[in-house]
Design an enzyme around this catalytic site. Structure first.
Site, PDB file in Angstrom:
ATOM      1  N   ASP A  40       0.865  -1.177   0.000  1.00  0.00           N
ATOM      2  CA  ASP A  40       0.000   0.000   0.000  1.00  0.00           C
ATOM      3  C   ASP A  40       0.907   1.234   0.000  1.00  0.00           C
ATOM      4  O   ASP A  40       2.067   1.161   0.410  1.00  0.00           O
ATOM      5  CB  ASP A  40      -0.933  -0.014   1.225  1.00  0.00           C
ATOM      6  CG  ASP A  40      -2.154   0.883   1.026  1.00  0.00           C
ATOM      7  OD1 ASP A  40      -2.212   1.605  -0.002  1.00  0.00           O
ATOM      8  OD2 ASP A  40      -3.049   0.863   1.885  1.00  0.00           O
ATOM      9  N   ASP A  74      -3.696   7.213  -3.595  1.00  0.00           N
ATOM     10  CA  ASP A  74      -5.096   7.640  -3.706  1.00  0.00           C
ATOM     11  C   ASP A  74      -5.496   8.387  -2.439  1.00  0.00           C
ATOM     12  O   ASP A  74      -4.806   8.307  -1.418  1.00  0.00           O
ATOM     13  CB  ASP A  74      -6.008   6.415  -3.905  1.00  0.00           C
ATOM     14  CG  ASP A  74      -5.880   5.402  -2.769  1.00  0.00           C
ATOM     15  OD1 ASP A  74      -4.733   5.172  -2.321  1.00  0.00           O
ATOM     16  OD2 ASP A  74      -6.896   4.855  -2.321  1.00  0.00           O
TER      17      ASP A  74
HETATM   18  N1  GUN Z   1      -6.418   1.060   3.300  1.00  0.00           N
HETATM   19  C1  GUN Z   1      -7.691   1.127   3.754  1.00  0.00           C
HETATM   20  N2  GUN Z   1      -8.418   1.962   2.955  1.00  0.00           N
HETATM   21  C2  GUN Z   1      -7.604   2.395   1.980  1.00  0.00           C
HETATM   22  C3  GUN Z   1      -7.797   3.253   0.851  1.00  0.00           C
HETATM   23  O1  GUN Z   1      -8.868   3.782   0.594  1.00  0.00           O
HETATM   24  N3  GUN Z   1      -6.695   3.456   0.055  1.00  0.00           N
HETATM   25  C4  GUN Z   1      -5.486   2.870   0.310  1.00  0.00           C
HETATM   26  N4  GUN Z   1      -4.479   3.096  -0.518  1.00  0.00           N
HETATM   27  N5  GUN Z   1      -5.290   2.070   1.372  1.00  0.00           N
HETATM   28  C5  GUN Z   1      -6.327   1.832   2.188  1.00  0.00           C
END
Ligand code: GUN
Ligand code: ZN
Length: 484
Positions: free
Chosen positions: A90, A125
């Site tokens: 992420d 995002d």
């Molecule tokens: N982890 C939990 N929600 C989100 C999200 O909306 N975007 C991202 N990149 N990670 C997340």
């Protein structure tokens, strides 16, 4: 390097699929446990031995870590975590949603994710809070979409990029977001910013938001529900067409002394016994688990076992075609989940178009079952039934002579010709003693039959037991006086 998704079996809008990332393939639905490199209650290697094929970690934590940054860049993420499966990273968006800002740009985080050898990269995002107004949400979404376009431009069409769908709680913005993510060519689409909805049990809104996103996503897109990790909602989310879940819940709950089950969680202090088949629960009493020096790790292990077992259960339900029954069972464990289930049922006319034709069985589980996709589908097909001029529909009782066609009655579906007696859904449907809701629903099937066959005269045969309901539901229709 590219990402590809293939659906193998489906039920409702849920599917069992194969997600291929470069040379690696994982089975879906899948849970990606969240790994914090600084705090590994259960190691990735142990997770692999439990059947975990993919995990997710936070590139932002790696990029800011004195301990891990250089090692990850030099050795790669798979070596640092000692895991050869799929690793998704992420960006820093979660930190962004919690702390308001991050000291990294979109292309910086993506370059870093590439350079540490991540299998799936997530752009920066913006997860907009569900409390945000429409203007703020739309502004955030425009920035997110611009960053997704930038990611495609800088890293090329085949980079293993995820395209998060945002848009807050505004269904039209979710739809627009999903459409643009498709137009930009993302085959892998997490639905974002749903953690606050799940944390506050807003399952009805969760279903609205996911269904709105799914309306514009191609069925060939792999859909990840960002931050969903409580096993009680996997069946519901899968039924909507979510393929991947990720969660730190197993660890966060363990830290908090909470014991997960597919029906809800318990405080470990409240348990007198351990209602689970995993190795932790079979080798400890509740008292021993409470007092164990490594209680947090043991709880995390148990939590992970039950979470993975629920994924297996969902997969089996899809193959059997019993996902509605599982959704029904799980969603009765909390009234707010029941709200989510009822919201999903309100989308059944749309879902019926995706649902498969034949299933192992149909178990009637109360009024909600009347609204299921199989009932809608069956009743839609009644229009195509060839019928003569004079037709008898026998609800409960014996057929009589003198009709061109005789149909029988199976609530909640409605009328059926004898040739369909053994086929799905009439044959494999198991119902208890008739109740008013199912008879009413079946009568709607008769109404559809009559409306779609204006050249047929339809006569009903029913006992006095159901005559009241039949007269209410089918007013104006002829009921025979013949002894039944
Ligand atoms: N982890 C939990 N929600 C989100 C999200 O909306 N975007 C991202 N990149 N990670 C997340
Ligand atoms: Zn257990």
């Amino acid at each position: 390097m590219a990402i590809a998704f293939e659906s193998l079996y489906s039920d409702i809008a849920g599917r069992i699929g194969k997600l291929t990332v470069g040379k690696k393939t994982i089975r879906t639905p899948a849970l990606l446990p969240v790994i914090n490199p600084h705090l590994q209650l259960v190691t990735p290697k142990e997770m692999a031995s439990m059947g975990v094929e993919a995990l997710i970690t936070n590139a932002y934590i790696f990029s800011q870590s004195r301990q891990f940054r250089e090692r990850a860049l030099a050795e790669g993420l798979h070596s640092v975590l000692d895991f050869s499966g799929v690793i998704m990273t992420d960006s820093g968006s979660f930190q962004l949603s919690v702390y308001g800002e991050v000291s990294i740009t979109n292309t910086e985080t993506l370059s870093f994710q590439r350079d540490i050898g991540s299998d799936i990269w997530v752009p920066l995002d913006i997860p907009t809070s569900p409390t945000a107004d429409r203007d703020t949400t739309a502004r955030d979404l425009a920035i997110t979409l611009q960053r997704l376009a930038e990611a495609k431009e800088v890293f090329g069409p085949d980079a293993p990029l995820a395209g998060p769908v945002q848009g807050g709680t505004f269904e039209d913005l979710r739809e627009k977001s999903a459409r643009e993510v498709m137009d930009l060519g993302f085959p892998f689409c997490p639905v974002g910013a749903v953690v606050p909805l799940m944390e506050s049990y807003r399952y009805r809104d969760l279903v609205r938001v996911v269904m709105a996103s799914k309306r514009a996503l191609s069925p060939s897109a792999c859909v990840h529900l960002f931050g969903a990790g409580h096993p009680s909602m996997f069946a519901l989310a899968t039924a909507m067409g979510c393929d991947l879940f990720d969660s730190a819940a197993y660890a966060l709950y363990a830290k908090d002394g909470r014991y997960l089950t597919a029906h809800g969680s318990y405080r470990i202090e409240d348990l007198v016994d351990l209602p689970c088949a995993c190795s932790v629960c079979r080798s400890h009493s509740a008292e021993e688990l409470r007092a164990a020096p490594d209680r947090e790790r043991l709880l995390a292990l148990h939590n992970l076992y039950v979470t993975l077992a629920e994924i297996s259960r969902v997969r089996q339900a899809i193959v059997d075609g019993t996902l509605w029954e599982l959704v029904d069972e799980r969603c009765r464990s909390h009234p707010r989940l029941l709200d989510g289930y009822r919201e999903l049922l309100s989308h059944a006319p749309t879902l019926a178009g995706h649902d498969r034709v034949s299933k192992r069985r149909f178990f009637y589980r109360g009024d909600e079952s009347c609204l299921r996709t199989e009932v809608i589908r069956y009743q839609q097909q009644l229009a195509r039934l060839p019928l003569g001029q004079k037709v008898l529909v026998v609800l409960d009782g014996k057929p009589s002579e003198g009709y061109d066609d005789t149909l029988f009655f199976r609530p909640p579906f409605g009328p059926y010709p004898v040739e369909l007696k053994e086929t799905f859904p009439i044959g494999p449907c198991e119902i208890p003693e008739w109740d008013a809701a199912m008879v009413r629903k079946g009568c709607q099937g008769i109404r559809i039959l009559a409306d779609t066959h204006p050249g047929s005269r339809i006569v009903l045969a029913c006992s006095s037991r159901w005559e009241g309901i039949v007269r209410q539901e089918l007013s104006g229709m002829e009921i025979t006086d013949d002894e039944v």
